[in-house]
Each structure stands twice: as structure tokens, then as C-alpha cells.
Design a protein around this motif. Structure first.
Motif, PDB file in Angstrom:
ATOM      1  N   VAL A 122       0.840  -1.202   0.000  1.00 38.95           N
ATOM      2  CA  VAL A 122       0.000   0.000   0.000  1.00 38.95           C
ATOM      3  C   VAL A 122       0.871   1.246   0.000  1.00 38.95           C
ATOM      4  CG1 VAL A 122      -1.645   1.344   1.351  1.00 38.95           C
ATOM      5  CG2 VAL A 122      -1.949  -1.126   1.119  1.00 38.95           C
ATOM      6  N   ARG A 123       1.871   1.269   0.855  1.00 35.09           N
ATOM      7  CA  ARG A 123       2.761   2.437   0.942  1.00 35.09           C
ATOM      8  C   ARG A 123       3.419   2.731  -0.402  1.00 35.09           C
ATOM      9  NH1 ARG A 123       7.899   0.925   3.879  1.00 35.09           N
ATOM     10  NH2 ARG A 123       8.223   0.069   1.787  1.00 35.09           N
ATOM     11  N   ASP A 124       3.929   1.690  -1.066  1.00 33.68           N
ATOM     12  CA  ASP A 124       4.635   1.886  -2.330  1.00 33.68           C
ATOM     13  C   ASP A 124       3.700   2.377  -3.429  1.00 33.68           C
ATOM     14  OD1 ASP A 124       6.906   1.055  -1.047  1.00 33.68           O
ATOM     15  OD2 ASP A 124       6.877  -0.979  -1.879  1.00 33.68           O
ATOM     16  N   ILE A 125       2.513   1.778  -3.497  1.00 32.27           N
ATOM     17  CA  ILE A 125       1.580   2.158  -4.560  1.00 32.27           C
ATOM     18  C   ILE A 125       1.060   3.572  -4.346  1.00 32.27           C
ATOM     19  CG2 ILE A 125      -0.713   1.680  -5.506  1.00 32.27           C
ATOM     20  CD1 ILE A 125      -0.096  -1.266  -5.300  1.00 32.27           C
ATOM     21  N   LEU A 126       0.706   3.920  -3.118  1.00 30.95           N
ATOM     22  CA  LEU A 126       0.216   5.269  -2.848  1.00 30.95           C
ATOM     23  C   LEU A 126       1.310   6.302  -3.061  1.00 30.95           C
ATOM     24  CD1 LEU A 126      -2.064   4.739   0.277  1.00 30.95           C
ATOM     25  CD2 LEU A 126      -2.692   4.843  -2.142  1.00 30.95           C
TER      26      LEU A 126
END
Length: 242
Positions: A122-126
Motif C-alpha cells: 500500500v505504501r509503495d503504490i500510494l
């Protein structure tokens, strides 16, 4: 829980990216475990069947609640959980069950590994989305591809027999659905899944849930792509004419 997973959703290619790899590995974890359809119908499940299947397709980022629901059955075991402690009542619903497992439970460590992996995803995609430049707003007409989606959605609603009393079907969200049918807005993934689930629950004779979901989801994605295309053309025309 030895039932095989359904043949659908389509198996994602783990070489296509982090999201697809996550979905592929999650699907492997669920092999020979509780089927998605069974999990979706369980009284304690609060996410839609469509959302659970979508988490295994690798087409979009699932919510922590959706991933946690699958992991609860595939890494943990609700039958082993203890009653919730007061200090755990405010934890994220998707992960709260992990702390209800007995100390030393073999699934707890696996669940935490998956939780960490999901939150990193989630962190990487956001982070990547935050750096995407925002395009100027333009007004476009309803493209033919969106109109086809509207026609298919209307047909599904019609099979419930409540097309003239849509408020009975969609309750407080009926105004949103009306906007989709009028071509004034496009549903989010979550709303799309909710609408399909509602329609299918009122049309129990429809036993081709995954086939219907696949067709509608494909139609929705084609409609979205068409709107992106038409907005891009509109921006180009505006730039050329000042």
C-alpha cells in the motif's frame, strides 16, 4: 476446509508487477483452503464477495479489510480465536483477529508477515500515485463504451424485478446508482462490487455470479478507459485552440 478454490478469478501474472505478485501469492495461500464463496457467505464477513475475488485478480489494490478477511481463514482460524480484549477493540477490523489467536498459534506469525507485506505494498503504490501529475479538468460527453456499461448494469438491475423501485434495492445509495445510470458518474470499485452484490442477492436464480461479475467489471474498465481517452482528446483540442 478442503474445498478447492474456484477456477475464477483469472490467475494474475506475478511478473507483471508488485500488485499482481501479491495477488498471485495470496491465491496460492488459499489453495485447498476455505473457498471464497463460503467465506463471503459467513455471518462474520463484512466485505463483499466481489471484493474478495478481486483481491485475487491483481487488477487493483484491495483494502486491508478485504485482505484481512481472507487471511483470517487462510492463515489463522476463527475457531481458535479468543474473545476480544478491550485494548484490541480499536484496531483495524482487518487485522484485529490476529491478536485474538492464542499465544504461539502457528498462523499468527504468518498472518503478521502478510500484514506487513500488504502495508508495504500500500505504501509503495500510494507513494507512486502521489507523484503522478494531475491533468486539467475537462467536460466530455458519455462515450459509447460507458453507455454499453450502463446498458449492462441496467439489464442486471432489471433481472431483480425492482427496476421501477430501485430505492428498495439500493436504499440510501440509490441516488448514486441513478447517477451511474444517467452517465453522470462512474462507480468506484467498492461501489461497483456493492451494487453487483445487491443485485445478485435479489436475483437468486442467477447462478453465474463470477461470469456476470467478470463481464460487468470488464465493461466498467473499458468505459473508464474510454473516458480517459476522451478527456485526453478534449485536453489536446483545448490546448491547440488556446
Amino acid at each position: 476446509m478442503n474445498a478447492q478454490m474456484p477456477a475464477r478469478p483469472k490467475i494474475p501474472n506475478p511478473a507483471d508487477g508488485r500488485l499482481q505478485k501479491f495477488a498471485y501469492d495470496l491465491r496460492l495461500l488459499g489453495a485447498d483452503q476455505a473457498p471464497v464463496a463460503w467465506i463471503a457467505q459467513h455471518p462474520e464477513t463484512t466485505v463483499s464477495r466481489a471484493a474478495l475475488y478481486a483481491a485475487l485478480s491483481g487488477t487493483r489494490l484491495p483494502t486491508h479489510k478485504t485482505v484481512g478477511t481472507l487471511l483470517r481463514w487462510w492463515a489463522g482460524n476463527p475457531m481458535d480465536e479468543r474473545p476480544a480484549e478491550p485494548e484490541h477493540l480499536h484496531e483495524k477490523p482487518g487485522w484485529a483477529w490476529i491478536n485474538r489467536l492464542p499465544v504461539g498459534h502457528e498462523g499468527a506469525e504468518l498472518a503478521v508477515e502478510w500484514m506487513t507485506r500488504y502495508e508495504r505494498l500500500v505504501r509503495d503504490i500510494l507513494f507512486e500515485r502521489d507523484y503522478e501529475p494531475r491533468a486539467p479538468r475537462v467536460t466530455i460527453s458519455v462515450p459509447p463504451e460507458q453507455q454499453r456499461f450502463i446498458t449492462e448494469l441496467s439489464a442486471l438491475i432489471g433481472e431483480t424485478g425492482l427496476q421501477d423501485d430501485r430505492w428498495l434495492l439500493f436504499d440510501t445509495r440509490v441516488s448514486r446508482v441513478e447517477r451511474y445510470l444517467a452517465g453522470e458518474a462512474m462507480p468506484t470499485d467498492e461501489m461497483f462490487e456493492w451494487v453487483v452484490d445487491r443485485c445478485m442477492s435479489f436475483a437468486p436464480a442467477l447462478d453465474d455470479y463470477m461470469e456476470r461479475l467478470d463481464r460487468l467489471e470488464l465493461s466498467l474498465r473499458i468505459a473508464r478507459a474510454a473516458r480517459v481517452r476522451d478527456r485526453r482528446h478534449a485536453r489536446t483540442r483545448r490546448a491547440e485552440h488556446g
